[in-house]
Design a protein around this motif. Structure first.
Motif, PDB file in Angstrom:
ATOM      1  N   UNK A 294       0.797  -1.373  -0.035  1.00  0.00           N
ATOM      2  CA  UNK A 294      -0.035  -0.224  -0.035  1.00  0.00           C
ATOM      3  C   UNK A 294       0.910   1.059   0.046  1.00  0.00           C
ATOM      4  N   UNK A 295       1.958   1.355   0.538  1.00  0.00           N
ATOM      5  CA  UNK A 295       2.931   2.317   0.665  1.00  0.00           C
ATOM      6  C   UNK A 295       3.512   2.661  -0.707  1.00  0.00           C
ATOM      7  N   UNK A 296       3.787   1.617  -1.424  1.00  0.00           N
ATOM      8  CA  UNK A 296       4.295   1.684  -2.802  1.00  0.00           C
ATOM      9  C   UNK A 296       2.988   2.365  -3.615  1.00  0.00           C
ATOM     10  N   UNK A 297       1.745   1.597  -3.423  1.00  0.00           N
ATOM     11  CA  UNK A 297       0.833   2.191  -4.352  1.00  0.00           C
ATOM     12  C   UNK A 297       0.456   3.949  -3.981  1.00  0.00           C
ATOM     13  N   UNK A 298       0.595   4.022  -2.700  1.00  0.00           N
ATOM     14  CA  UNK A 298       0.489   5.617  -2.251  1.00  0.00           C
ATOM     15  C   UNK A 298       1.463   6.532  -2.877  1.00  0.00           C
ATOM     16  N   UNK A 299       2.677   5.818  -3.046  1.00  0.00           N
ATOM     17  CA  UNK A 299       3.930   6.575  -3.685  1.00  0.00           C
ATOM     18  C   UNK A 299       3.779   6.763  -5.193  1.00  0.00           C
ATOM     19  N   UNK A 300       3.215   5.753  -5.925  1.00  0.00           N
ATOM     20  CA  UNK A 300       2.731   5.880  -7.326  1.00  0.00           C
ATOM     21  C   UNK A 300       1.841   7.065  -7.412  1.00  0.00           C
ATOM     22  N   UNK A 301       0.966   7.141  -6.736  1.00  0.00           N
ATOM     23  CA  UNK A 301      -0.189   8.212  -7.083  1.00  0.00           C
ATOM     24  C   UNK A 301       0.263   9.569  -6.515  1.00  0.00           C
ATOM     25  N   UNK A 302       1.320   9.388  -5.624  1.00  0.00           N
ATOM     26  CA  UNK A 302       1.616  10.761  -5.227  1.00  0.00           C
ATOM     27  C   UNK A 302       2.691  11.457  -6.145  1.00  0.00           C
ATOM     28  N   UNK A 303       3.234  10.571  -6.949  1.00  0.00           N
ATOM     29  CA  UNK A 303       4.351  11.001  -7.919  1.00  0.00           C
ATOM     30  C   UNK A 303       3.761  11.215  -9.314  1.00  0.00           C
ATOM     31  N   UNK A 304       2.499  10.986  -9.323  1.00  0.00           N
ATOM     32  CA  UNK A 304       1.908  11.496 -10.858  1.00  0.00           C
ATOM     33  C   UNK A 304       1.965  12.871 -11.127  1.00  0.00           C
ATOM     34  N   UNK A 305       2.600  13.171 -12.352  1.00  0.00           N
ATOM     35  CA  UNK A 305       2.650  14.646 -12.616  1.00  0.00           C
ATOM     36  C   UNK A 305       1.457  15.267 -12.684  1.00  0.00           C
ATOM     37  N   UNK A 306       0.272  14.780 -12.951  1.00  0.00           N
ATOM     38  CA  UNK A 306      -1.032  15.333 -12.887  1.00  0.00           C
ATOM     39  C   UNK A 306      -1.768  14.654 -11.908  1.00  0.00           C
ATOM     40  N   UNK A 307      -2.921  15.262 -11.058  1.00  0.00           N
ATOM     41  CA  UNK A 307      -3.850  14.516 -10.345  1.00  0.00           C
ATOM     42  C   UNK A 307      -4.375  13.634 -10.885  1.00  0.00           C
ATOM     43  N   UNK A 308      -5.003  12.714 -10.058  1.00  0.00           N
ATOM     44  CA  UNK A 308      -5.891  11.462 -10.658  1.00  0.00           C
ATOM     45  C   UNK A 308      -7.101  11.920 -11.413  1.00  0.00           C
ATOM     46  N   UNK A 309      -7.686  13.198 -10.604  1.00  0.00           N
ATOM     47  CA  UNK A 309      -8.518  13.910 -11.212  1.00  0.00           C
ATOM     48  C   UNK A 309      -8.090  15.097 -11.879  1.00  0.00           C
ATOM     49  N   UNK A 310      -7.721  15.065 -13.255  1.00  0.00           N
ATOM     50  CA  UNK A 310      -6.980  16.346 -13.912  1.00  0.00           C
ATOM     51  C   UNK A 310      -7.519  17.691 -13.664  1.00  0.00           C
ATOM     52  N   UNK A 311      -6.865  18.618 -13.794  1.00  0.00           N
ATOM     53  CA  UNK A 311      -7.476  19.898 -13.336  1.00  0.00           C
ATOM     54  C   UNK A 311      -8.457  20.329 -14.338  1.00  0.00           C
ATOM     55  N   UNK A 312      -8.560  19.872 -15.439  1.00  0.00           N
ATOM     56  CA  UNK A 312      -9.535  20.542 -16.426  1.00  0.00           C
ATOM     57  C   UNK A 312     -11.100  19.853 -15.803  1.00  0.00           C
ATOM     58  N   UNK A 313     -10.971  18.775 -15.359  1.00  0.00           N
ATOM     59  CA  UNK A 313     -12.196  17.999 -14.712  1.00  0.00           C
ATOM     60  C   UNK A 313     -12.405  18.457 -13.321  1.00  0.00           C
TER      61      UNK A 313
END
Length: 110
Positions: free
Chosen positions: A83-102
């Protein structure tokens, strides 16, 4: 494609990673979720408790180097590492999971 030094998984834009893998959900995310569903749903603080950072970094390195790994292997037995690795994956995305335009549309929906 990924805009970084190599075709890494961590830090790669989600769309580019999915296109590269030919999936709608990155393979690493799918494997982590499957591991959590298989053996982690009873764990206390499943996404709150931190796993061993050195072990998380080791997993990250293997994923980024596209080395085969099995989350059922004993070295990943601590579900908090997964779960720590999964959280790190999401933290390091260059754009949020829900992109700014949405973002506004998402806020309105909730």
């Amino acid at each position: 494609m990924c805009f970084f030094f190599t075709d890494r998984v961590f830090g790669c834009p989600l769309l580019a990673l999915c296109e590269r893998e030919g999936t709608t959900v990155p393979n690493f995310v799918r494997q982590c979720v499957e591991a959590v569903e298989k053996r982690g749903l009873e764990a206390d603080g499943i996404y709150r408790v931190s796993g061993n950072l050195a072990t998380i970094q080791k997993l990250r390195f293997l994923v980024d180097q596209e080395v085969e790994f099995n989350l059922d292997d004993s070295q990943w037995e601590d579900i908090h590492v997964v779960t720590g690795a999964l959280k790190m994956f999401f933290r390091e995305l260059p754009e949020p999971l829900f992109p700014f335009p949405f973002f506004e549309l998402f806020v309105e929906a909730i």
